[in-house]
Write a protein that holds these residues in place. Structure first.
Motif, PDB file in Angstrom:
ATOM      1  N   SER A  61       4.536   0.357   8.343  1.00 38.76           N
ATOM      2  CA  SER A  61       4.470   1.259   9.491  1.00 38.76           C
ATOM      3  C   SER A  61       3.098   1.938   9.574  1.00 38.76           C
ATOM      4  CB  SER A  61       5.614   2.269   9.362  1.00 38.76           C
ATOM      5  OG  SER A  61       5.351   3.422  10.074  1.00 38.76           O
ATOM      6  N   ILE A  62       2.608   2.478   8.473  1.00 41.40           N
ATOM      7  CA  ILE A  62       1.292   3.131   8.474  1.00 41.40           C
ATOM      8  C   ILE A  62       0.184   2.093   8.682  1.00 41.40           C
ATOM      9  CG2 ILE A  62      -0.388   4.334   6.983  1.00 41.40           C
ATOM     10  CD1 ILE A  62       1.721   6.242   7.901  1.00 41.40           C
ATOM     11  N   GLY A  63       0.288   0.974   7.987  1.00 45.64           N
ATOM     12  CA  GLY A  63      -0.738  -0.067   8.103  1.00 45.64           C
ATOM     13  C   GLY A  63      -0.904  -0.547   9.537  1.00 45.64           C
ATOM     14  N   ALA A  85      -0.467  -7.408   1.943  1.00 46.04           N
ATOM     15  CA  ALA A  85       0.964  -7.305   2.245  1.00 46.04           C
ATOM     16  C   ALA A  85       1.748  -7.761   1.033  1.00 46.04           C
ATOM     17  CB  ALA A  85       1.312  -8.192   3.427  1.00 46.04           C
ATOM     18  N   ASN A  86       2.968  -7.304   0.933  1.00 43.72           N
ATOM     19  CA  ASN A  86       3.798  -7.746  -0.188  1.00 43.72           C
ATOM     20  C   ASN A  86       4.375  -9.128   0.096  1.00 43.72           C
ATOM     21  OD1 ASN A  86       4.932  -7.402  -2.724  1.00 43.72           O
ATOM     22  ND2 ASN A  86       6.861  -6.697  -1.847  1.00 43.72           N
ATOM     23  N   SER A  87       5.136  -9.256   1.191  1.00 43.41           N
ATOM     24  CA  SER A  87       5.792 -10.540   1.441  1.00 43.41           C
ATOM     25  C   SER A  87       5.767 -10.994   2.900  1.00 43.41           C
ATOM     26  CB  SER A  87       7.245 -10.465   0.960  1.00 43.41           C
ATOM     27  OG  SER A  87       7.899  -9.439   1.662  1.00 43.41           O
ATOM     28  N   ALA A 118      -1.671   2.547   1.741  1.00 40.20           N
ATOM     29  CA  ALA A 118      -0.448   2.579   2.554  1.00 40.20           C
ATOM     30  C   ALA A 118       0.635   1.659   2.009  1.00 40.20           C
ATOM     31  CB  ALA A 118      -0.766   2.233   4.005  1.00 40.20           C
ATOM     32  N   ILE A 119       0.515   1.319   0.708  1.00 36.07           N
ATOM     33  CA  ILE A 119       1.615   0.616   0.043  1.00 36.07           C
ATOM     34  C   ILE A 119       2.704   1.664  -0.193  1.00 36.07           C
ATOM     35  CG2 ILE A 119       2.273  -0.405  -2.192  1.00 36.07           C
ATOM     36  CD1 ILE A 119      -0.406  -1.856  -2.193  1.00 36.07           C
ATOM     37  N   VAL A 120       3.966   1.245  -0.165  1.00 37.11           N
ATOM     38  CA  VAL A 120       5.044   2.210  -0.409  1.00 37.11           C
ATOM     39  C   VAL A 120       5.425   2.197  -1.890  1.00 37.11           C
ATOM     40  CG1 VAL A 120       6.864   0.546   0.247  1.00 37.11           C
ATOM     41  CG2 VAL A 120       7.343   3.000   0.344  1.00 37.11           C
ATOM     42  N   LEU A 140      -5.110   8.730   1.887  1.00 35.02           N
ATOM     43  CA  LEU A 140      -3.903   8.551   1.067  1.00 35.02           C
ATOM     44  C   LEU A 140      -2.621   8.753   1.860  1.00 35.02           C
ATOM     45  CD1 LEU A 140      -2.973   8.083  -1.926  1.00 35.02           C
ATOM     46  CD2 LEU A 140      -2.721  10.561  -2.067  1.00 35.02           C
ATOM     47  N   ALA A 141      -1.909   7.641   2.104  1.00 32.73           N
ATOM     48  CA  ALA A 141      -0.570   7.751   2.688  1.00 32.73           C
ATOM     49  C   ALA A 141       0.474   7.707   1.579  1.00 32.73           C
ATOM     50  CB  ALA A 141      -0.326   6.616   3.680  1.00 32.73           C
ATOM     51  N   ASN A 142       0.212   6.915   0.550  1.00 35.59           N
ATOM     52  CA  ASN A 142       1.190   6.699  -0.523  1.00 35.59           C
ATOM     53  C   ASN A 142       1.379   7.958  -1.374  1.00 35.59           C
ATOM     54  OD1 ASN A 142       1.695   6.119  -3.491  1.00 35.59           O
ATOM     55  ND2 ASN A 142       2.404   4.232  -2.553  1.00 35.59           N
ATOM     56  N   LYS A 143       2.410   8.738  -1.037  1.00 32.53           N
ATOM     57  CA  LYS A 143       2.622  10.014  -1.728  1.00 32.53           C
ATOM     58  C   LYS A 143       3.134   9.814  -3.141  1.00 32.53           C
ATOM     59  CE  LYS A 143       5.429  10.714   1.717  1.00 32.53           C
ATOM     60  NZ  LYS A 143       5.983  11.525   2.765  1.00 32.53           N
ATOM     61  N   GLU A 144       3.855   8.677  -3.371  1.00 31.11           N
ATOM     62  CA  GLU A 144       4.459   8.454  -4.690  1.00 31.11           C
ATOM     63  C   GLU A 144       3.394   8.426  -5.790  1.00 31.11           C
ATOM     64  OE1 GLU A 144       5.026   6.576  -1.964  1.00 31.11           O
ATOM     65  OE2 GLU A 144       7.188   6.431  -1.602  1.00 31.11           O
ATOM     66  N   THR A 145       2.197   7.956  -5.449  1.00 35.41           N
ATOM     67  CA  THR A 145       1.090   7.923  -6.406  1.00 35.41           C
ATOM     68  C   THR A 145       0.823   9.306  -7.003  1.00 35.41           C
ATOM     69  OG1 THR A 145       0.016   6.037  -5.386  1.00 35.41           O
ATOM     70  CG2 THR A 145      -1.416   7.575  -6.487  1.00 35.41           C
TER      71      THR A 145
HETATM   72  P1  NAD Z   1       6.539   0.348   4.891  1.00 33.98           P
HETATM   73  O1  NAD Z   1       7.696  -0.024   4.070  1.00 33.98           O
HETATM   74  O2  NAD Z   1       6.638   0.248   6.372  1.00 33.98           O
HETATM   75  O3  NAD Z   1       5.265  -0.544   4.450  1.00 33.98           O
HETATM   76  C1  NAD Z   1       4.923  -0.675   3.110  1.00 33.98           C
HETATM   77  C2  NAD Z   1       3.721  -1.599   2.933  1.00 33.98           C
HETATM   78  O4  NAD Z   1       3.536  -1.762   1.512  1.00 33.98           O
HETATM   79  C3  NAD Z   1       3.914  -3.004   3.501  1.00 33.98           C
HETATM   80  O5  NAD Z   1       2.680  -3.498   3.967  1.00 33.98           O
HETATM   81  C4  NAD Z   1       4.371  -3.816   2.293  1.00 33.98           C
HETATM   82  O6  NAD Z   1       4.006  -5.191   2.379  1.00 33.98           O
HETATM   83  C5  NAD Z   1       3.619  -3.142   1.166  1.00 33.98           C
HETATM   84  N1  NAD Z   1       4.331  -3.219  -0.119  1.00 33.98           N
HETATM   85  C6  NAD Z   1       5.618  -2.864  -0.362  1.00 33.98           C
HETATM   86  N2  NAD Z   1       5.941  -3.073  -1.651  1.00 33.98           N
HETATM   87  C7  NAD Z   1       4.826  -3.568  -2.240  1.00 33.98           C
HETATM   88  C8  NAD Z   1       4.537  -4.015  -3.560  1.00 33.98           C
HETATM   89  N3  NAD Z   1       5.455  -3.994  -4.537  1.00 33.98           N
HETATM   90  N4  NAD Z   1       3.281  -4.458  -3.813  1.00 33.98           N
HETATM   91  C9  NAD Z   1       2.360  -4.512  -2.832  1.00 33.98           C
HETATM   92  N5  NAD Z   1       2.579  -4.107  -1.568  1.00 33.98           N
HETATM   93  C10 NAD Z   1       3.802  -3.648  -1.270  1.00 33.98           C
HETATM   94  O7  NAD Z   1       6.105   1.814   4.464  1.00 33.98           O
HETATM   95  P2  NAD Z   1       5.411   2.955   5.350  1.00 33.98           P
HETATM   96  O8  NAD Z   1       6.439   3.700   6.093  1.00 33.98           O
HETATM   97  O9  NAD Z   1       4.239   2.390   6.068  1.00 33.98           O
HETATM   98  O10 NAD Z   1       4.895   3.936   4.196  1.00 33.98           O
HETATM   99  C11 NAD Z   1       3.804   3.637   3.366  1.00 33.98           C
HETATM  100  C12 NAD Z   1       3.484   4.867   2.517  1.00 33.98           C
HETATM  101  O11 NAD Z   1       3.041   5.895   3.378  1.00 33.98           O
HETATM  102  C13 NAD Z   1       4.685   5.425   1.763  1.00 33.98           C
HETATM  103  O12 NAD Z   1       4.286   5.884   0.503  1.00 33.98           O
HETATM  104  C14 NAD Z   1       5.157   6.575   2.630  1.00 33.98           C
HETATM  105  O13 NAD Z   1       5.775   7.593   1.891  1.00 33.98           O
HETATM  106  C15 NAD Z   1       3.837   7.064   3.220  1.00 33.98           C
HETATM  107  N6  NAD Z   1       4.004   7.729   4.508  1.00 33.98           N
HETATM  108  C16 NAD Z   1       4.506   7.051   5.569  1.00 33.98           C
HETATM  109  C17 NAD Z   1       4.679   7.697   6.788  1.00 33.98           C
HETATM  110  C18 NAD Z   1       5.208   6.948   7.985  1.00 33.98           C
HETATM  111  O14 NAD Z   1       5.254   7.522   9.076  1.00 33.98           O
HETATM  112  N7  NAD Z   1       5.598   5.700   7.882  1.00 33.98           N
HETATM  113  C19 NAD Z   1       4.342   9.046   6.914  1.00 33.98           C
HETATM  114  C20 NAD Z   1       3.830   9.718   5.812  1.00 33.98           C
HETATM  115  C21 NAD Z   1       3.644   9.052   4.609  1.00 33.98           C
END
Ligand code: NAD
Ligand code: MG
Length: 389
Positions: free
Chosen positions: A18-20, A41-43, A104-106, A126-131
């Motif tokens: 979604s972020i990407g 991308a993952n898959s 932006a990996i989750v 930095l979108a990935n908060k888990e980091t």
């Molecule tokens: P998403 O699930 O839509 O996308 C995740 C991306 O990470 C995909 O491109 C996927 O291919 C990749 N990915 C997933 N598992 C992987 C792995 N094991 N190895 C490599 N790549 C992998 O997630 P999202 O909603 O875009 O969120 C991404 C991050 O941004 C998250 O940490 C989320 O908390 C944070 N975030 C998202 C939003 C939002 O509006 N979507 C807002 C704030 C923060």
């Protein structure tokens, strides 16, 4: 700014999420400012191929090695290099060909590539908060040591960051993180016990990836964000407060020592914090819809219901106790959300799973990176054993 030399070269880790995808929209609308150098991308090979053909990056990485040939063949007539596998993500993160990483990996999977980018001296959006939840101390130390700016993309943290521009000498009394409350605001456990995946995925204000959508429904997302805020802005746990604001117009606030409060506002649209982070310190003009104060609308605020949404209490405990507890909690949460999304456990079972894992895995007050990885693995194994995954 126009022309090739002034373009910022962006690496999007997690470009099919979604972020990407939204980041690529921002870049496509501002092609004089940004170029795309790495996509990963993952898959989702099909979308990665489509993005690569459109943006012609230097390199793409597909996590799932079984999809390597498919991607390679589809891009054979282009100049795009193709790598595959987890290690390739780290290699790509260390490359010279880009200026800024959009992380932006989750989930926990984003940690290693982001660390590599920081070690290579790359600024991070930095979108990935888990980091930061898992290893915030190490990430922040590395960022300071390598003089790497971490610009938050998460809307609450972007809001706080924007409120702090020009305030470097002034002390923060506290930050107020706003929470929409998610799709189940006002609901009680007797309702939540029957909630199913598809309902939980429907967020009222934002369209996001599956994991963060569930985290928003359980309020774990706000818990993760409290810990994220602590590290990003060097706060004590008691300086981080959460308030429910269902309209999602105020994205968060900072209260300064003199009692003055700054809020950052706007319609909920992640493209705004994404483009702010990519272009910082510039602001980019755009035609996104604006919030109109003249229309009748009400902004409301209330306390979160910690008795019903116990994940937020567990996260508060992890925030205060520190050490490897946030890492353990995060790992258990990833397993819980994964199981819920596959209809293996119920909505409220997620909290029990996380709590039991937090009680079970040994507490380490000052873990090193290796110990964070061990705690993550141990917590995942224990949580999975509870549901026979
Ligand atoms: P998403 O699930 O839509 O996308 C995740 C991306 O990470 C995909 O491109 C996927 O291919 C990749 N990915 C997933 N598992 C992987 C792995 N094991 N190895 C490599 N790549 C992998 O997630 P999202 O909603 O875009 O969120 C991404 C991050 O941004 C998250 O940490 C989320 O908390 C944070 N975030 C998202 C939003 C939002 O509006 N979507 C807002 C704030 C923060
Ligand atoms: Mg957020």
């Amino acid at each position: 700014m126009t022309g090739e030399n002034t373009q910022k070269r962006i690496a999007i880790f997690g470009s099919t999420g979604s972020i990407g995808k939204q980041a690529l929209e921002v870049i496509a609308s501002n092609s004089s400012l940004f170029s795309v150098e790495i996509l990963t991308a993952n898959s989702n090979a099909d979308l990665l191929i489509e993005q690569a053909l459109k943006f012609t990056p230097n390199l793409v990485v597909i996590g799932d090695e079984s999809k390597y040939l498919k991607v390679k063949e589809a891009l054979a007539s282009s100049h795009v290099k193709v790598f595959a596998g987890e290690k390739a993500l780290e290699e790509a993160a260390s490359m010279d060909c880009y200026d800024m990483m959009l992380a932006a990996i989750v989930g926990f999977a984003g940690l290693r590539p982001t660390l590599k980018a920081i070690e290579a001296g790359k600024p991070i959006a930095l979108a990935n908060k888990e980091t930061l939840v898992v290893a915030g101390d190490i990430i922040m130390q590395q960022a300071v040591g390598n003089r790497v700016p971490l610009i938050p993309v998460d809307s609450e943290h972007s809001a706080i960051f924007q409120c702090l521009v020009g305030e470097t000498r002034n002390r923060i009394e506290k930050v107020v993180l706003t929470a929409s409350g998610g799709p189940f605001l006002g609901k009680k456990p007797n309702f939540l016990v029957n909630v199913k995946r598809d309902h939980a995925l429907q967020h009222p204000n934002w369209t996001m990836g599956a994991k963060i959508s569930i985290d928003s429904a359980t309020l774990m997302n706000k818990g993760l964000e409290m810990i994220e805020a602590k590290w990003l802005f060097n706060l004590k746990p008691e300086q981080v407060q959460v308030v429910v604001h269902p309209q999602s117009i105020i994205h968060s606030m900072v209260v300064f020592e003199d009692g003055s409060m700054k809020a950052q506002m706007g319609l909920p649209d992640m493209k705004l914090p994404i483009q702010y982070a990519l272009a910082f310190p510039q602001r980019i003009p755009n035609a996104f819809p604006r919030y109109d104060f003249r229309k009748p609308n009400t902004l409301t605020f209330e306390e979160p219901d910690l008795k019903t949404f116990r994940n937020l209490s567990l996260a508060t405990e992890a925030l205060f106790k520190g050490g490897n507890l946030p890492c353990i909690m995060n790992a258990a949460n990833e397993i819980a959300v994964f199981a819920f999304l596959r209809n293996r456990i119920g909505f409220l079972d997620m909290t029990d799973l996380i709590q039991r894992t937090m009680e079970k895995v040994d507490f380490i007050p000052n873990p090193d990176l290796e110990q964070y990885f061990e705690s993550d693995a141990e917590a995942r194994n224990f949580a999975a054993s509870l549901i026979h995954l």
